[in-house]
Design an enzyme around this catalytic site. Structure first.
Site, short mmCIF file in Angstrom:
data_model
loop_
_atom_site.label_atom_id
_atom_site.label_comp_id
_atom_site.label_asym_id
_atom_site.label_seq_id
_atom_site.Cartn_x
_atom_site.Cartn_y
_atom_site.Cartn_z
N HIS A 1 0.84 -1.22 0.00
CA HIS A 1 0.00 0.00 0.00
C HIS A 1 0.86 1.26 0.00
CE1 HIS A 1 -3.32 -2.73 1.17
NE2 HIS A 1 -2.39 -3.28 1.95
N GLU B 1 9.13 7.81 -16.85
CA GLU B 1 7.76 8.28 -17.14
C GLU B 1 7.33 7.88 -18.54
OE1 GLU B 1 8.33 12.09 -14.18
OE2 GLU B 1 8.16 12.42 -16.32
N SER C 1 14.49 20.92 -16.46
CA SER C 1 13.27 21.69 -16.71
C SER C 1 13.66 22.99 -17.41
CB SER C 1 12.58 22.00 -15.38
OG SER C 1 11.77 23.16 -15.51
N LYS D 1 15.63 21.20 -11.31
CA LYS D 1 14.96 19.93 -11.60
C LYS D 1 15.85 18.92 -12.30
CE LYS D 1 11.26 18.81 -10.99
NZ LYS D 1 9.97 19.18 -11.60
#
Ligand code: ARG
Length: 452
Positions: free
Chosen positions: A153, A287, A274, A280
């Site tokens: 979980h 992804e 970024s 970043k």
């Protein structure tokens, strides 16, 4: 190709709508291999002279080289790869080229080509998956003993090691390879000779053709052979499951690379920045891998849907099998290549992993097991430890510093030893459990199995 029956040219729009050459050119090496085997059988049957066969073979090999070097001009008036190659051959060598299509249809031809394409792809992918497993294995080897929380979980559960976590993926990938082997077995049967749907009145030696093309046998029902795309659905399912595995790993790594977890760092070469936020460092490869899984699943559904309502045997709907097939194969190929590189360059932050695993709550189950060893039924032990956890929570005291004897006199002074992370992990020594010794043994087993 069918000028005899028609008085009008095919409309431009129909050509644009129906052409497949813009994508099925990928089948060319298989189409050529199939045509050479077919022509050889024609020669053996006395339908072609030795000289005619030699002209066909040489012509097809030349065309193959022209396509490979980018010198071949495909034309959409010739619809697909089969007609483009056949027309080029006839342009090149004349009459013998026009004999090639004897006892053959594009229907058995395309079924043969796609099976050969799938077979070649399966073999390449098998090697790529093994390479990916080796990259994971090398990290598992280096971090067999790096203790880290295991989650359910997405809440901290019990201690494992980074090696154990990464070997879980090696297991999944091994099942993917087993599915590949199985799929290969079923698809490696030759449909050539099934003709348009009912074989041919001209009998060629199907077994010799199959053998030349590396098939294990010939199909035994011409109608099934023409209509069958099960092998594509199966292959795309296998790729979808593999993609699902890559996607789950991606999600783990996205979490691991966040400031909140900090368990791993990806190399600059495998992350992106970024355009706005200077600080970043984004896990785009993970992804994208997670995102591309949608296409892999979609391609599977596309092929299943395309075949579900088709009357026997060939229908043009079947041409729609190719784009999903090529897309899945090419997507997963690049995904495996880039993920292999990324995993090899990944750094595991062992200290951060260890820090997170030092939460004494990870050993609450061990505390219950301690009571069980003293004869307390597990359900009662669970409740007692649950109360201890609540008390720790209320008093803001770490579980291992709490006075447990206040909760039950079953808790002796030796409970302190329960909170030793090393011995807690070592106690997980059953087959499949993550004791460091077990993980090291598994690493060695995989090294042998993968030839690493
Ligand atoms: N390009 C076609 C396909 O991929 C080849 C078979 C065409 N057969 C036909 N009867 N029109 O399905």
């Amino acid at each position: 190709m069918w000028k005899g029956r028609f008085q009008q040219q095919t409309a431009d729009l129909v050509q644009r709508y129906g052409e497949s050459i813009s994508y099925d050119w990928r089948l060319y090496p298989h189409d050529i291999a199939g045509s050479i085997a077919h022509a050889r059988a024609q020669m053996k049957a006395g339908l072609l002279s030795d000289k005619e066969f030699a002209q066909i073979e040489t012509g097809l090999r030349e065309i193959e080289m022209e396509i490979a070097s980018g010198d071949f001009e495909f034309s959409i008036e010739l619809e697909d790869i089969h007609m483009n190659i056949e027309a080029a051959l006839t342009r090149k060598i004349g009459a013998p080229g026009a004999k090639l299509h004897t006892a053959r249809s594009r229907n058995d031809q395309v079924a043969t080509d796609t099976r050969l394409y799938c077979r070649a792809s399966l073999d390449t992918l098998f090697t790529l998956v093994t390479g990916f497993q080796k990259a994971l294995l090398a990290q598992a080897d280096a971090h067999a003993d790096a203790i880290v929380p295991g989650y359910t979980h997405l809440q901290r559960g019990q201690p494992v090691t980074v090696g154990h976590h990464l070997l879980a993926y090696v297991e999944m990938l091994e099942r993917d390879k087993a599915r590949f082997r199985d799929c290969r077995k079923r698809l490696n049967i030759c449909p050539l000779g099934s003709g348009a749907l009912a074989g041919s009145t001209i009998n060629l030696d199907r077994h010799a053709i199959a053998q030349e093309l590396g098939f294990d046998g010939v199909t035994t029902n011409s109608m099934d052979a023409i209509a069958d795309r099960d092998y594509l659905a199966e292959f795309l399912f296998d790729l979808a499951v593999l993609g699902g595995h890559l996607s789950r790993l991606s999600e783990d790594l996205i979490l691991w690379c966040s400031a909140e977890f900090g368990f791993a760092t990806l190399s600059d070469a495998h992350t992106t920045g970024s355009s706005l936020m200077p600080q970043k460092k984004n896990p785009d490869v993970c992804e994208l891998t997670r995102g591309k899984t949608g296409r892999l699943f979609g391609n599977l559904v596309a092929i299943l849907t395309a075949i579900k309502g088709l009357p026997l045997t060939y229908n043009r709907d079947l041409q729609e099998d190719k784009e999903p097939l090529f897309d899945s194969v090419e997507t997963i190929t690049l995904a495996l290549e880039v993920n292999t590189e990324m995993i090899s360059a990944m750094v595991i932050n062992r200290e951060t992993c260890r820090q997170a695993a030092s939460d004494p709550l990870l050993l609450a189950t061990d505390l219950a097991d301690y009571l069980v060893r003293k004869g307390v039924p597990f359900r009662d032990a669970h409740e007692l430890v649950g109360r201890a956890v609540a008390a720790a929570d209320d008093s803001n005291t770490p579980l291992d510093q709490l006075d447990l004897s206040a909760i039950s006199d079953e808790f002796g002074p030796d409970t302190k030893e329960i909170f030793n992370l090393e011995s807690a992990l070592a106690a997980r020594s059953n087959p499949g459990a993550p004791s460091i010794e077990n993980v090291r043994r598994e690493v060695e087993r995989w090294k042998v199995q993968l030839g690493a």
